[in-house]
Structure formats: C-alpha cells, structure tokens
Design an enzyme around this catalytic site. Structure first.
Site, PDB file in Angstrom:
ATOM      1  N   GLY A 212      -1.910  -2.593  50.823  1.00 38.87           N
ATOM      2  CA  GLY A 212      -3.229  -1.663  50.801  1.00 38.87           C
ATOM      3  C   GLY A 212      -3.981  -2.549  51.791  1.00 38.87           C
ATOM      4  O   GLY A 212      -4.727  -1.581  52.241  1.00 38.87           O
TER       5      GLY A 212
ATOM      6  N   ASN B 190     -11.777  -1.145  42.088  1.00 35.65           N
ATOM      7  CA  ASN B 190     -10.991  -2.105  41.217  1.00 35.65           C
ATOM      8  C   ASN B 190     -11.548  -3.121  40.072  1.00 35.65           C
ATOM      9  O   ASN B 190     -10.913  -3.196  39.190  1.00 35.65           O
ATOM     10  CB  ASN B 190      -9.988  -2.905  42.183  1.00 35.65           C
ATOM     11  CG  ASN B 190     -11.177  -3.532  43.237  1.00 35.65           C
ATOM     12  OD1 ASN B 190     -11.925  -2.903  43.992  1.00 35.65           O
ATOM     13  ND2 ASN B 190     -10.923  -4.957  43.407  1.00 35.65           N
TER      14      ASN B 190
ATOM     15  N   GLN C 134      -6.366   1.874  43.854  1.00 32.45           N
ATOM     16  CA  GLN C 134      -6.736   2.068  42.483  1.00 32.45           C
ATOM     17  C   GLN C 134      -6.518   3.506  41.932  1.00 32.45           C
ATOM     18  O   GLN C 134      -5.955   3.766  40.848  1.00 32.45           O
ATOM     19  CB  GLN C 134      -7.816   1.379  41.780  1.00 32.45           C
ATOM     20  CG  GLN C 134      -8.033   0.135  41.992  1.00 32.45           C
ATOM     21  CD  GLN C 134      -6.954  -0.775  41.422  1.00 32.45           C
ATOM     22  OE1 GLN C 134      -6.645  -0.534  40.066  1.00 32.45           O
ATOM     23  NE2 GLN C 134      -6.579  -1.987  41.691  1.00 32.45           N
TER      24      GLN C 134
ATOM     25  N   ALA D 129       2.144   0.453  47.046  1.00 36.31           N
ATOM     26  CA  ALA D 129       3.138   0.655  46.012  1.00 36.31           C
ATOM     27  C   ALA D 129       3.029  -0.272  44.685  1.00 36.31           C
ATOM     28  O   ALA D 129       3.218   0.270  43.449  1.00 36.31           O
ATOM     29  CB  ALA D 129       4.624   0.695  46.499  1.00 36.31           C
ATOM     30  N   HIS D 130       2.557  -1.300  45.083  1.00 35.72           N
ATOM     31  CA  HIS D 130       2.508  -2.329  43.453  1.00 35.72           C
ATOM     32  C   HIS D 130       1.796  -2.162  42.559  1.00 35.72           C
ATOM     33  O   HIS D 130       1.738  -2.553  41.478  1.00 35.72           O
ATOM     34  CB  HIS D 130       2.560  -3.872  43.942  1.00 35.72           C
ATOM     35  CG  HIS D 130       1.249  -4.382  44.481  1.00 35.72           C
ATOM     36  ND1 HIS D 130       0.450  -5.081  43.636  1.00 35.72           N
ATOM     37  CD2 HIS D 130       0.541  -4.141  45.577  1.00 35.72           C
ATOM     38  CE1 HIS D 130      -0.587  -5.555  44.277  1.00 35.72           C
ATOM     39  NE2 HIS D 130      -0.511  -4.913  45.587  1.00 35.72           N
TER      40      HIS D 130
ATOM     41  N   THR E 206       9.622  -4.238  62.308  1.00 35.19           N
ATOM     42  CA  THR E 206      10.768  -3.449  61.487  1.00 35.19           C
ATOM     43  C   THR E 206      10.361  -2.947  60.108  1.00 35.19           C
ATOM     44  O   THR E 206       9.904  -3.765  59.351  1.00 35.19           O
ATOM     45  CB  THR E 206      12.142  -4.539  61.602  1.00 35.19           C
ATOM     46  OG1 THR E 206      12.338  -5.031  62.685  1.00 35.19           O
ATOM     47  CG2 THR E 206      13.198  -3.826  60.793  1.00 35.19           C
TER      48      THR E 206
ATOM     49  N   CYS F 230      -8.391 -11.430  43.136  1.00 36.32           N
ATOM     50  CA  CYS F 230      -8.508 -12.431  44.413  1.00 36.32           C
ATOM     51  C   CYS F 230      -9.410 -13.374  44.126  1.00 36.32           C
ATOM     52  O   CYS F 230      -9.614 -13.875  45.185  1.00 36.32           O
ATOM     53  CB  CYS F 230      -8.737 -11.120  45.464  1.00 36.32           C
ATOM     54  SG  CYS F 230      -7.903  -9.876  45.528  1.00 36.32           S
TER      55      CYS F 230
HETATM   56  C1  LIG Z   1      -5.117  -4.146  45.177  1.00 37.78           C
HETATM   57  C2  LIG Z   1      -6.140  -3.721  45.989  1.00 37.78           C
HETATM   58  C3  LIG Z   1      -6.152  -3.590  47.301  1.00 37.78           C
HETATM   59  C4  LIG Z   1      -5.184  -4.585  48.204  1.00 37.78           C
HETATM   60  O1  LIG Z   1      -3.659  -4.182  47.985  1.00 37.78           O
HETATM   61  P1  LIG Z   1      -2.666  -5.126  48.381  1.00 37.78           P
HETATM   62  O2  LIG Z   1      -1.377  -4.324  48.623  1.00 37.78           O
HETATM   63  O3  LIG Z   1      -2.696  -6.051  47.199  1.00 37.78           O
HETATM   64  O4  LIG Z   1      -3.115  -5.721  49.789  1.00 37.78           O
HETATM   65  C5  LIG Z   1      -7.118  -3.089  48.253  1.00 37.78           C
HETATM   66  N1  LIG Z   1      -7.843  -2.164  47.505  1.00 37.78           N
HETATM   67  C6  LIG Z   1      -7.850  -2.238  45.966  1.00 37.78           C
HETATM   68  C7  LIG Z   1      -9.029  -1.133  45.398  1.00 37.78           C
HETATM   69  C8  LIG Z   1      -7.024  -2.725  45.530  1.00 37.78           C
HETATM   70  O5  LIG Z   1      -7.122  -2.798  44.169  1.00 37.78           O
END
Ligand SMILES: *Cc1c(COP(=O)(O)O)cnc(C)c1O
Length: 382
Positions: free
Chosen positions: A71, A155, A183, A204-205, A240, A328
C-alpha cells in the site's frame, strides 16, 4: 491463554483459500513473466488474468491496474509520480492532502515539499476528520495544484471521506485525485466507472491476502516512475512480478467483495456495542472520528488520564491485541498526528485506543473484551 486479535487494521491473517490459490505459483508455475519461453509465458498468462479480474471487480480496465509491493508503494508512486508529472507538464507546484493521511501519503507529500520545492497545503476537515469539500474548492481556485490526495477511510479514526464528491471537484479542475483505499477496500464501494477517482491504492494484507503486495489503479493519469529498471507495469514499477502474491491479492479481493455485505452487517453492530458500552461504562472515555460515518469494523477511543500505549500493553497481557493510534507508531510516545489534527490537546491525544474487528471476531470476543476494558482503565488510573 486464549488470545483475541482485535487489530485487523494493522494486518489480517491469510485466508486458507487464498493460500491454496497461491500455492502452485511458488513451485510449479514459477517463471518470470518477462521471459519469452514457455515457463515465462505461463506466468505472464496468470498475471494478465489477475489484472483483468482485479479491474473487473473495481470497475476499472485491465491497463489501469499497476501491481505494487505494498500500500505504501502505491501511495508513493501516486502522490510523487503525479506531482512530478504535473509539474513537468504544466508547472503545477502545489500538493493538497488531508491532515489525517497515513504516513505513506503524508511523508511523500512532506518530501515533495522539503526536497523538491513543492508547496504543501493540508485541507480543512470537520471535527471527525472528514475533508470539507468547500475548502478543496477554495484551495483549487487559489493554487496551481499538481495532485490531491485524500484517504478514503482513515486507519486511526475510521472516518470515511466522501471521495466521490472530492473526486468530482478535482475532475472539474482537471487535477489528478488520489485516494488511499487501503482500509476502505474490503468494506466500502469502489467502482471507478461511477467514481471520479484517478488514482487509488490498496494492499492485500488488510483483507486476508498476503503481505508485500498491493495495487495502484490509475485511469490514464501520467506518472513519473520512482523505480527505474525493466519495463514491468508500463515502465512505472520495475522489478520482477510477485506472481504468487498477485494471485493471492486477486483471490483475496474476490473473497472480500463477496463477503462485504454480510461482514458489514455483522460487524457494524459489534462495533457500535463496543463504542456505546465503553463510553457509557467508563468515565472520561470518548469516541474519536465519526459515530455514523465510519468503517464498519473500526473503534477508536480516547481515555482521559492514561497512556494509550500502557493500555495496549495491559490489554495484551490479558490476551487482547489492540493498538494505540497507528501500528506504525509502536514504542513512539509522541501523540498521534491524526488525533492532534482533530483538535484534541496533546495530553489528551496520548490516551488513544484502536480496536478493529475482522472475520474471526465473535460476539463472545466482544463481550470478553468489554468485561476487561473497564478493569484495565481503572488499574492504570490508580
Ligand atoms: C496499512 C496502510 C497502509 C500501508 O500499507 P502497507 O501495505 O502496509 O505498506 C497505507 N495506508 C493505510 C490507510 C493503511 O491502513
């Protein structure tokens, strides 16, 4: 000890169906999609199938989908890439963001200001942290704006922005509009055929997919790449392809959108029960962000006279995994910038707690959490 995970905004467990979908792409179909032989073309075929699928799920075209490694990477590419491209094309020198962006957007914008000479303006919000459309209008009229970036759903405080209206305002002025939908993706509508959003990033996570893979949807907006190298992703993102990751992202997105109506209906009342019970039974407890206009799985509270970090540690010792402010910022005692932006004094801002629900959260989990939360707060205040 029975542990209860209440931090789905930080990350989510991989769905077993997603793992199963990914599995052949580690060992059997392992080719590099850029290779011209059979192995490469096999991987290339699945990559393009995923691209088409992701596009169709979100009302986009296949060529609009750029696969990224997170993200954060999508946010960086969108904000910096569009800012540089617009400055080159028409001399636009101003970046507009909300004061409640994730650090991936906020620090990209700061870097544009500190190291590349852009002007940075933060848009005004209401008390819940939602950007005011009239301020966007005003700032667009007064500045040469290169890019606007406003988070879809926050978030830390769960507040949802009206990205449809904000995007339409930017479209009138032909200024690229980016939204961080990391989110929002699992819970809120995304349809780029209906919504005037030029750039949209997600990972995706956050919805039961693998870590380290995301996407940036881009509807033709010119971008300057920040990763030079091979020709992958329209030469915008060398490296890649993470084929198993992309397969996982695609499967996870499909499942998340299928489950969206049930999950929204199931989680919203659990969310509201936490908010109402906590605020009613614990003195000096208040909700941050909007009560109605919030993510269905998201609770954010402020407690007087305690440190949110201490509360998180105490809850963890009792088996409840939550967070204070943003994942974070663990170990960082500074008050959250997002909570401060809502106008709370620094002292008060330190007492923030975020509780985020997900697919394995049950009513019983919520009961147990609500039984212990007042105990933890009381202990800390002693
Ligand atoms: C988790 C998050 C991100 C960062 O995504 P990552 O894949 O962990 O780098 C960015 N923006 C928001 C709103 C998030 O909740």
């Amino acid at each position: 000890m029975d542990r209860i995970y209440l931090d789905y905004a930080a990350t989510t467990p991989l769905d077993p169906q997603v793992l199963e979908a990914m599995s052949p792409y580690f060992t059997q179909i392992f080719g590099n999609p850029s290779s011209n032989h059979y192995f490469g073309q096999q991987a290339e075929a699945v990559l393009e199938t995923c691209r088409t699928k992701v596009a169709s799920l979100l009302g986009a075209q296949a060529e609009d989908v750029l696969f990224t490694a997170s993200g954060s990477e999508g946010d960086n590419l969108a904000v910096k890439g569009a800012a540089f491209a617009q400055r080159n094309a028409r001399g636009a020198d101003t970046v507009l963001i909300s004061p409640v962006e994730h650090p991936a957007v906020a620090n990209s914008a700061k870097q544009l200001r500190n190291e590349f000479g852009f002007k940075l303006i933060e848009l005004k919000t209401d008390k819940a942290g939602a950007v005011l459309a009239e301020d966007l209008h005003a700032q667009l009229a007064q500045n040469q704006v290169a890019v606007v970036s406003v988070i879809y759903a926050n978030n830390e405080i769960g507040t949802i922005n009206d990205v449809e209206t904000l995007g339409a305002i930017c479209a009138e002025q032909q200024v690229p509009f980016h939204t961080d939908a990391v989110q929002a993706c699992a819970y809120l509508p995304i349809d780029l055929q209906q919504q005037k959003i030029d750039l949209l990033s997600f990972a995706a996570h956050k919805f039961y997919g693998p870590k380290g893979v995301g996407a940036l949807l881009r509807r033709g907006t010119p971008l300057i790449s920040h990763t030079s190298g091979g020709k992958q992703e329209h030469k915008l993102r060398a490296g890649t392809h993470n084929v198993p990751g992309i397969v996982g992202l695609t499967k996870a997105l499909e499942l998340a959108l299928q489950r969206q109506p049930q999950e929204v209906a199931r989680l919203s009342p659990l969310r509201d029960r936490i908010i109402q019970t906590a605020c009613a039974e614990i003195s000096g407890c208040q909700l941050t962000g909007s009560a109605q206009n919030r993510l269905p799985n998201h609770v954010s509270l402020l407690f007087d006279e305690i440190s949110g970090n201490d509360l998180v540690i105490m809850l963890d010792m009792a088996g409840f995994a939550c967070s204070s402010g943003s994942a974070c910022k663990v170990g960082d005692p500074k008050p959250s910038k997002v909570i401060l932006a809502l106008g709370y004094p620094a002292e008060e801002s330190l007492g923030s707690l975020r509780v985020t629900l997900g697919k394995d959260t049950t009513a019983d989990d919520v009961d147990r959490f609500l039984e212990y939360l007042p105990v933890a707060v009381k202990k800390l205040r002693k």
